[in-house]
Design a protein around this motif. Structure first.
Motif, PDB file in Angstrom:
ATOM      1  N   GLY A  18      15.906  18.627  51.783  1.00  0.00           N
ATOM      2  CA  GLY A  18      17.441  18.388  52.338  1.00  0.00           C
ATOM      3  C   GLY A  18      18.128  19.658  52.118  1.00  0.00           C
ATOM      4  O   GLY A  18      17.612  20.857  52.240  1.00  0.00           O
ATOM      5  N   ASP A  19      19.212  19.444  51.366  1.00  0.00           N
ATOM      6  CA  ASP A  19      19.969  20.442  50.774  1.00  0.00           C
ATOM      7  C   ASP A  19      20.071  20.358  49.192  1.00  0.00           C
ATOM      8  O   ASP A  19      21.234  20.760  48.875  1.00  0.00           O
ATOM      9  CB  ASP A  19      21.109  20.791  51.502  1.00  0.00           C
ATOM     10  CG  ASP A  19      22.003  19.645  51.517  1.00  0.00           C
ATOM     11  OD1 ASP A  19      21.687  18.349  51.151  1.00  0.00           O
ATOM     12  OD2 ASP A  19      23.274  19.702  51.945  1.00  0.00           O
ATOM     13  N   ALA A  20      19.358  19.418  48.746  1.00  0.00           N
ATOM     14  CA  ALA A  20      19.667  18.991  47.287  1.00  0.00           C
ATOM     15  C   ALA A  20      19.583  20.081  46.174  1.00  0.00           C
ATOM     16  O   ALA A  20      20.061  20.183  45.240  1.00  0.00           O
ATOM     17  CB  ALA A  20      18.367  18.104  46.573  1.00  0.00           C
ATOM     18  N   THR A  21      18.867  21.406  46.540  1.00  0.00           N
ATOM     19  CA  THR A  21      18.985  22.564  45.754  1.00  0.00           C
ATOM     20  C   THR A  21      19.366  23.703  46.308  1.00  0.00           C
ATOM     21  O   THR A  21      19.544  24.982  45.819  1.00  0.00           O
ATOM     22  CB  THR A  21      17.654  22.898  45.214  1.00  0.00           C
ATOM     23  OG1 THR A  21      16.761  23.104  46.483  1.00  0.00           O
ATOM     24  CG2 THR A  21      16.891  21.860  44.387  1.00  0.00           C
ATOM     25  N   THR A  22      20.300  23.693  47.463  1.00  0.00           N
ATOM     26  CA  THR A  22      21.038  24.747  48.058  1.00  0.00           C
ATOM     27  C   THR A  22      22.201  24.768  47.150  1.00  0.00           C
ATOM     28  O   THR A  22      23.092  24.251  47.345  1.00  0.00           O
ATOM     29  CB  THR A  22      21.459  24.250  49.410  1.00  0.00           C
ATOM     30  OG1 THR A  22      20.237  24.047  50.115  1.00  0.00           O
ATOM     31  CG2 THR A  22      22.069  25.503  50.090  1.00  0.00           C
ATOM     32  N   ILE A  23      22.433  26.067  47.077  1.00  0.00           N
ATOM     33  CA  ILE A  23      23.743  26.527  46.195  1.00  0.00           C
ATOM     34  C   ILE A  23      24.111  27.918  47.115  1.00  0.00           C
ATOM     35  O   ILE A  23      23.593  28.201  48.125  1.00  0.00           O
ATOM     36  CB  ILE A  23      23.380  27.055  44.775  1.00  0.00           C
ATOM     37  CG1 ILE A  23      22.685  28.408  44.615  1.00  0.00           C
ATOM     38  CG2 ILE A  23      23.037  25.760  43.827  1.00  0.00           C
ATOM     39  CD1 ILE A  23      22.514  28.798  43.315  1.00  0.00           C
ATOM     40  N   LEU A  24      25.351  28.456  46.655  1.00  0.00           N
ATOM     41  CA  LEU A  24      25.656  29.349  47.834  1.00  0.00           C
ATOM     42  C   LEU A  24      25.147  30.540  47.958  1.00  0.00           C
ATOM     43  O   LEU A  24      25.009  30.831  49.267  1.00  0.00           O
ATOM     44  CB  LEU A  24      27.191  30.017  47.155  1.00  0.00           C
ATOM     45  CG  LEU A  24      28.261  28.879  47.131  1.00  0.00           C
ATOM     46  CD1 LEU A  24      29.574  29.282  46.273  1.00  0.00           C
ATOM     47  CD2 LEU A  24      28.588  28.715  48.742  1.00  0.00           C
ATOM     48  N   PRO A  25      24.221  31.266  47.319  1.00  0.00           N
ATOM     49  CA  PRO A  25      23.366  32.351  47.632  1.00  0.00           C
ATOM     50  C   PRO A  25      22.550  31.925  48.705  1.00  0.00           C
ATOM     51  O   PRO A  25      21.911  32.579  49.612  1.00  0.00           O
ATOM     52  CB  PRO A  25      22.966  33.028  46.496  1.00  0.00           C
ATOM     53  CG  PRO A  25      24.082  32.538  45.400  1.00  0.00           C
ATOM     54  CD  PRO A  25      24.439  31.168  45.678  1.00  0.00           C
ATOM     55  N   VAL A  26      21.792  30.757  48.492  1.00  0.00           N
ATOM     56  CA  VAL A  26      20.883  30.169  49.237  1.00  0.00           C
ATOM     57  C   VAL A  26      21.371  29.832  50.644  1.00  0.00           C
ATOM     58  O   VAL A  26      20.878  29.937  51.844  1.00  0.00           O
ATOM     59  CB  VAL A  26      20.220  29.120  48.755  1.00  0.00           C
ATOM     60  CG1 VAL A  26      19.003  28.438  49.555  1.00  0.00           C
ATOM     61  CG2 VAL A  26      19.300  29.313  47.402  1.00  0.00           C
ATOM     62  N   TYR A  27      22.481  29.141  50.495  1.00  0.00           N
ATOM     63  CA  TYR A  27      23.132  28.814  51.743  1.00  0.00           C
ATOM     64  C   TYR A  27      23.485  29.994  52.752  1.00  0.00           C
ATOM     65  O   TYR A  27      23.458  30.047  53.867  1.00  0.00           O
ATOM     66  CB  TYR A  27      24.584  27.916  51.385  1.00  0.00           C
ATOM     67  CG  TYR A  27      25.467  27.630  52.506  1.00  0.00           C
ATOM     68  CD1 TYR A  27      25.024  26.440  53.297  1.00  0.00           C
ATOM     69  CD2 TYR A  27      26.576  28.264  53.055  1.00  0.00           C
ATOM     70  CE1 TYR A  27      26.032  26.061  54.372  1.00  0.00           C
ATOM     71  CE2 TYR A  27      27.280  28.195  54.028  1.00  0.00           C
ATOM     72  CZ  TYR A  27      26.996  27.045  54.765  1.00  0.00           C
ATOM     73  OH  TYR A  27      27.726  26.320  55.864  1.00  0.00           O
ATOM     74  N   ALA A  28      23.838  30.896  52.038  1.00  0.00           N
ATOM     75  CA  ALA A  28      24.198  32.166  52.914  1.00  0.00           C
ATOM     76  C   ALA A  28      23.125  32.740  53.618  1.00  0.00           C
ATOM     77  O   ALA A  28      23.265  33.141  54.745  1.00  0.00           O
ATOM     78  CB  ALA A  28      24.933  33.207  51.732  1.00  0.00           C
ATOM     79  N   VAL A  29      22.055  32.647  52.800  1.00  0.00           N
ATOM     80  CA  VAL A  29      20.717  33.325  53.444  1.00  0.00           C
ATOM     81  C   VAL A  29      20.007  32.261  54.420  1.00  0.00           C
ATOM     82  O   VAL A  29      19.838  32.793  55.586  1.00  0.00           O
ATOM     83  CB  VAL A  29      19.671  33.380  52.578  1.00  0.00           C
ATOM     84  CG1 VAL A  29      18.341  33.914  53.072  1.00  0.00           C
ATOM     85  CG2 VAL A  29      19.971  34.642  51.542  1.00  0.00           C
ATOM     86  N   GLN A  30      20.344  31.067  54.095  1.00  0.00           N
ATOM     87  CA  GLN A  30      19.947  30.192  55.239  1.00  0.00           C
ATOM     88  C   GLN A  30      20.867  30.269  56.596  1.00  0.00           C
ATOM     89  O   GLN A  30      20.177  30.430  57.904  1.00  0.00           O
ATOM     90  CB  GLN A  30      20.057  28.468  54.722  1.00  0.00           C
ATOM     91  CG  GLN A  30      18.967  28.473  53.788  1.00  0.00           C
ATOM     92  CD  GLN A  30      19.201  26.810  53.328  1.00  0.00           C
ATOM     93  OE1 GLN A  30      20.322  26.362  53.192  1.00  0.00           O
ATOM     94  NE2 GLN A  30      18.221  26.305  52.501  1.00  0.00           N
ATOM     95  N   THR A  31      21.956  30.383  56.351  1.00  0.00           N
ATOM     96  CA  THR A  31      22.771  30.492  57.635  1.00  0.00           C
ATOM     97  C   THR A  31      22.613  31.738  58.358  1.00  0.00           C
ATOM     98  O   THR A  31      22.728  31.775  59.569  1.00  0.00           O
ATOM     99  CB  THR A  31      24.402  30.718  57.140  1.00  0.00           C
ATOM    100  OG1 THR A  31      24.622  29.199  56.367  1.00  0.00           O
ATOM    101  CG2 THR A  31      25.195  30.616  58.331  1.00  0.00           C
TER     102      THR A  31
END
Length: 330
Positions: free
Chosen positions: A277-290
């Motif tokens: 899901g997004d259990a290990t998504t932090i800001l840098p990962v979120y930026a790349v995913q977006t």
């Protein structure tokens, strides 16, 4: 034959080198003179400054510009991005998922930094009390751990916690925990989050421990001897002598660990890709995913800039508190 010189006879001056003034740095081989001499130091450091600007400043400026534009896949190919002002930031800051990621990022940072500094301090204190052979062995192990490439270490942890072939599940089964037969660690959010914390702490403790140990060896032994004569306990000695002496280095290491864990990306992206899901998504990962998954490079850039601003805010707040405790005004 021995030559005897009259003590009252004057000493002849040494001949001056040909070329005029004998001052170092003036004419001859002393270095550049005139306007070139004044700008010569700046010319020497110019390549390093230009390289730093190209590698750091240019990407930052480019990210700011993209975050203020409508920049998606079409604009990436055709290059006709339209300026939209702060609309991307408004979209980002009104997204409930974004704030969940922010809370998870700060939790991830707090857990990692606390464990790193606690374990690194304990390891540094242990190294200081070891003999020569033991000290060399522990320091060598720390250096080898620190030198291991991030991707290699992450791959090793993936195999350790593999559901079928991982040694962790096999060990737990041998100890009688049969429920861990083929247990899918990376399919559960809390388990995946914990594995990532263990990995990052394991990779970060060596640098912090070696740095703190180098600070510990600078503390004068006379202070410890005086404290022991006065009957001070080990805890009292650490609180009153050791920590105040190594405080500047401790705070420096603390600040570096805050930065490194706040922007952790490689381990998470390789091991879980931000999931499950997004259990290990932090800001840098979120930026790349977006930016990559949704092809919203503008929102990804805006998330990156918010990450930079939040990290800067955390460090400014921390340094203000540190200087205030030391009785200094920022």
């Amino acid at each position: 034959m021995t030559v005897v010189r009259d003590a009252d006879a004057p000493i002849a001056p040494l001949p001056r080198p040909a070329g005029g003034s004998a001052r170092p740095g003036r004419g001859g081989g002393g270095g550049p003179v005139g306007p070139i001499g004044r700008i010569w130091p700046y010319l020497l450091i110019a390549p390093a400054i230009l390289g730093m600007l190209y590698l750091l400043a240019y990407p930052l400026v480019r990210t700011v510009l993209i975050s203020l534009q409508d920049f998606q896949l079409r604009q990436l190919i055709q290059g006709d991005a339209r300026f939209v002002g702060l609309r991307n930031y408004e979209t980002l800051l009104t997204d409930a998922q974004f704030w969940q990621v922010v809370r998870r990022t700060f939790l991830f940072m707090a857990v990692n930094v606390t464990l790193i500094m606690l374990l690194a301090t304990l390891v540094a204190l242990v190294i200081e009390r070891l003999g020569r052979v033991g000290r060399i062995a522990v320091l060598s192990a720390l250096v080898l751990t620190w030198a291991m490439p991030v991707i290699a270490a992450t791959t090793v942890f993936q195999w350790l916690f593999h559901s079928e072939f991982g040694i962790v599940n096999w060990t737990l089964q041998q100890l009688g925990f049969t429920s861990f037969d083929r247990y899918p660690w990376f399919a559960h959010g809390t388990a995946a989050f914990t594995i990532l914390v263990v990995l990052i702490v394991w990779q970060s403790v060596p640098f912090a421990a070696i740095t703190l140990y180098s600070a510990l060896v600078t503390v004068p032994t006379e202070l410890y001897e005086s404290a022991r004569i006065d009957g001070a306990s080990a805890r009292r000695i650490f609180r009153a002598i050791t920590f105040p002496m190594i405080r500047p280095i401790f705070m420096l290491v603390f600040s570096l660990e805050v930065i490194w864990t706040f922007k952790a990306f490689v381990q998470i992206w390789v091991m879980t890709n931000g999931g499950p899901g997004d259990a290990t998504t932090i800001l840098p990962v979120y930026a790349v995913q977006t930016a990559l998954s949704s092809q919203r490079y503008d929102l990804g850039s805006a998330a990156s800039m918010v990450t930079v601003l939040m990290l800067a805010g955390v460090l400014v707040f921390y340094f203000r508190q540190m200087f205030r405790q030391e009785g200094e005004a920022l």
